[in-house]
Design a protein around this motif. Structure first.
Motif, mmCIF file in Angstrom:
data_model
loop_
_atom_site.group_PDB
_atom_site.id
_atom_site.type_symbol
_atom_site.label_atom_id
_atom_site.label_comp_id
_atom_site.label_asym_id
_atom_site.label_seq_id
_atom_site.Cartn_x
_atom_site.Cartn_y
_atom_site.Cartn_z
ATOM 1 N N ALA A 387 10.127 8.596 12.487
ATOM 2 C CA ALA A 387 9.177 9.435 13.218
ATOM 3 C C ALA A 387 8.027 9.868 12.318
ATOM 4 C CB ALA A 387 9.894 10.652 13.805
ATOM 5 N N ASN A 388 8.333 10.193 11.070
ATOM 6 C CA ASN A 388 7.275 10.581 10.139
ATOM 7 C C ASN A 388 6.286 9.445 9.916
ATOM 8 O OD1 ASN A 388 8.005 13.212 9.747
ATOM 9 N ND2 ASN A 388 8.786 12.950 7.680
ATOM 10 N N ILE A 389 6.804 8.241 9.692
ATOM 11 C CA ILE A 389 5.922 7.105 9.417
ATOM 12 C C ILE A 389 5.100 6.762 10.661
ATOM 13 C CG2 ILE A 389 5.875 4.655 8.783
ATOM 14 C CD1 ILE A 389 8.403 5.277 7.078
ATOM 15 N N ALA A 390 5.670 7.019 11.842
ATOM 16 C CA ALA A 390 4.943 6.787 13.085
ATOM 17 C C ALA A 390 3.903 7.871 13.357
ATOM 18 C CB ALA A 390 5.918 6.719 14.253
ATOM 19 N N GLY A 391 3.934 8.945 12.570
ATOM 20 C CA GLY A 391 2.979 10.029 12.768
ATOM 21 C C GLY A 391 3.363 10.993 13.868
ATOM 22 N N VAL A 392 4.665 11.041 14.227
ATOM 23 C CA VAL A 392 5.102 11.927 15.308
ATOM 24 C C VAL A 392 6.233 12.856 14.858
ATOM 25 C CG1 VAL A 392 4.431 10.269 17.087
ATOM 26 C CG2 VAL A 392 6.783 10.247 16.223
#
Length: 467
Positions: A387-392
């Motif tokens: 989720a962090n790498i996806a920006g969410v």
């Protein structure tokens, strides 16, 4: 005398196991592990819920647990079926009045716990939940869960100022087992014979404790962890304790306690602090999941962003899974994952970024593939990091990785890609990170796919690249 069941899940050890200790105090004991149907099926994203590497690892851990419990006089029953059915049958047939197990926070597991609780209540048996495999219990946090810091740095500072990891508890010296338990009506399998493996990780509590001792006390490799943690090849560049922590073969409180003893008696430096920092990252994602629940698994995530990639291109995703995207650094990491069930943290960040930012695929399909493949799959850490790498997720910075820059920085001599993509050894070393620079016939002879679209950000790094 009262009778109890200890329901094992992701706590496959006897050391520092509050559920086992509490159940042993409650009365004569039967240990149970359930092989559930959902673990043999596929997720909503088309990937198995549990791949072969993790399945074998857990089978090995169960064989080791079987032996350890037998030495205490307790039988381990590995039952095939849903816990709400298995626990009721075993409790009724064996006069059990309490079931003890580790607390859960993930949505599916919480729903399952409620089903088990309700089913047991109907036969007048109580389900007790004990503290999870975390550094801190919920009531030990220096804030209410509703006030859980969204950002890791704030979480770390508050934890470091106001909370110390709970001390581990020693395993029981002896338990009273239920003699000749009645297993009629319950399907079960023999857990005493572990499967063979050719991967570097073997499940079991003794193996886990040996790895911890080896990394800290015998090699003292922990003293240079900060300098080596981003390496890609080798046994000691990181602790590699995560598979045993994820399955509960190893207590995180035991790791923290051993690390503290090491710092007191041998050396405390940036590297020992950094290892503790990684344990706190694990802790952070646990409490993020406890706080936000199902929102962590949504495409829009914790930040409610609806502009994230939503493509699900089967051919693109299959090439990424197989390590045949044409981007060697990504492909090498994916091939290591397929072969071993493991990938370095540096690799995980890069292949996830490439999946989301370059291939423009829905991040949940990548996270679900990791769930299937990783021998150290941990629900909170895996989905929280994706989720962090996806920006969410918990980090509002919406930045990906320049995967080519990362490849050249962390694998400058192309040793890693050469190891996992042997067909590239036919190319000059300087072309192994950018094989599209080779002559078309030469690349075709290797059998490695040609990347046809070169991101503009790579062109300054490999200026001869052409699209």
């Amino acid at each position: 005398m009262s009778r109890a069941i200890c329901w094992f899940k992701n706590d496959l050890r006897i050391d520092d196991n509050p559920a086992l200790t509490s159940a042993a105090r409650a009365g004569a004991l039967l240990a149970v592990y359930c092989l559930e149907a959902r673990c043999a099926g596929d997720s909503a994203y088309g990937a198995p819920r549990m791949g072969a590497h993790r399945r074998d690892f857990i089978a090995q851990a169960l064989a080791a647990l079987h032996e350890r419990l037998a030495s205490l006089g307790v039988r381990l029953v590995v039952a095939v079926g849903e816990p709400e059915d298995v626990m009721v049958r075993l409790a009724v047939k064996n006069g059990v009045d309490s079931v003890w197990t580790v607390a859960e926070i993930a949505p599916e597991e919480r729903w399952q716990m409620q089903r088990v609780r309700d089913a047991l209540a109907r036969v007048d048996v109580t389900l007790y939940e004990t503290r999870p495999n975390t550094l801190h219990a919920r009531d030990e946090l220096p804030f209410e869960l509703a006030e859980m810091p969204r950002v890791f740095t704030r979480f770390r500072r508050r934890i470091e100022r106001a909370a110390r990891p709970a001390p581990p508890i020693d395993p029981p010296d002896w338990c009273r087992g239920i003699e000749d338990p009645d297993l009629s009506g319950v399907a079960w399998v023999d857990s005493s014979d572990p499967p063979a493996t050719d991967v570097p990780f073997v499940g079991g509590e003794d193996v886990a404790r040996a790895r911890l001792s080896h990394y800290l006390w015998q090699t003292r490799a922990v003293t240079h962890y900060k300098q080596t943690r981003n390496r890609l090849l080798g046994e000691h560049f990181s602790s590699k304790l995560s598979p045993w922590l994820a399955s509960g073969c190893l207590s995180v409180r035991r790791v923290a306690d051993e690390l503290s003893r090491f710092e007191s008696s041998v050396l405390a430096n940036e590297s020992t602090y950094w290892l503790m920092l990684e344990l706190r990252w694990r802790e952070f994602f646990y409490w993020v999941l406890a706080r936000h629940g199902v929102r962590l698994f949504a495409r829009s995530g914790l930040l409610d962003r609806h502009d994230r990639p939503d493509a699900v291109d089967a051919a693109v995703i299959d090439a990424w899974k197989a390590g045949r995207t044409g981007m060697p650094f990504v492909d090498a990491n994916m091939r290591e994952l397929a072969a071993t069930g493991y990938m370095s943290n540096r690799g995980r960040q890069n292949v996830a970024s490439y999946f989301i930012r370059d291939l423009r695929q829905d991040w949940r399909w990548g996270a679900a593939w990791f769930e299937a493949q990783l021998v150290d799959y941990d629900v909170a850490s895996n989905w929280g990091n994706w989720a962090n790498i996806a920006g969410v997720g918990t980090d509002k910075r919406d930045e990906g990785f320049n995967v080519m820059s990362q490849a050249l920085h962390y694998d400058g001599e192309a040793e890693y890609v050469s190891y996992w993509i042997p067909e590239l050894r036919a190319l000059p070393r300087k072309q192994r990170h950018a094989p599209w620079l080779a002559e078309a016939d030469q690349l075709a002879d290797t059998g490695y796919p040609r990347l046809t679209t070169i991101p503009p950000a790579w062109r300054d790094l490999v200026p001869s690249a052409s699209v």
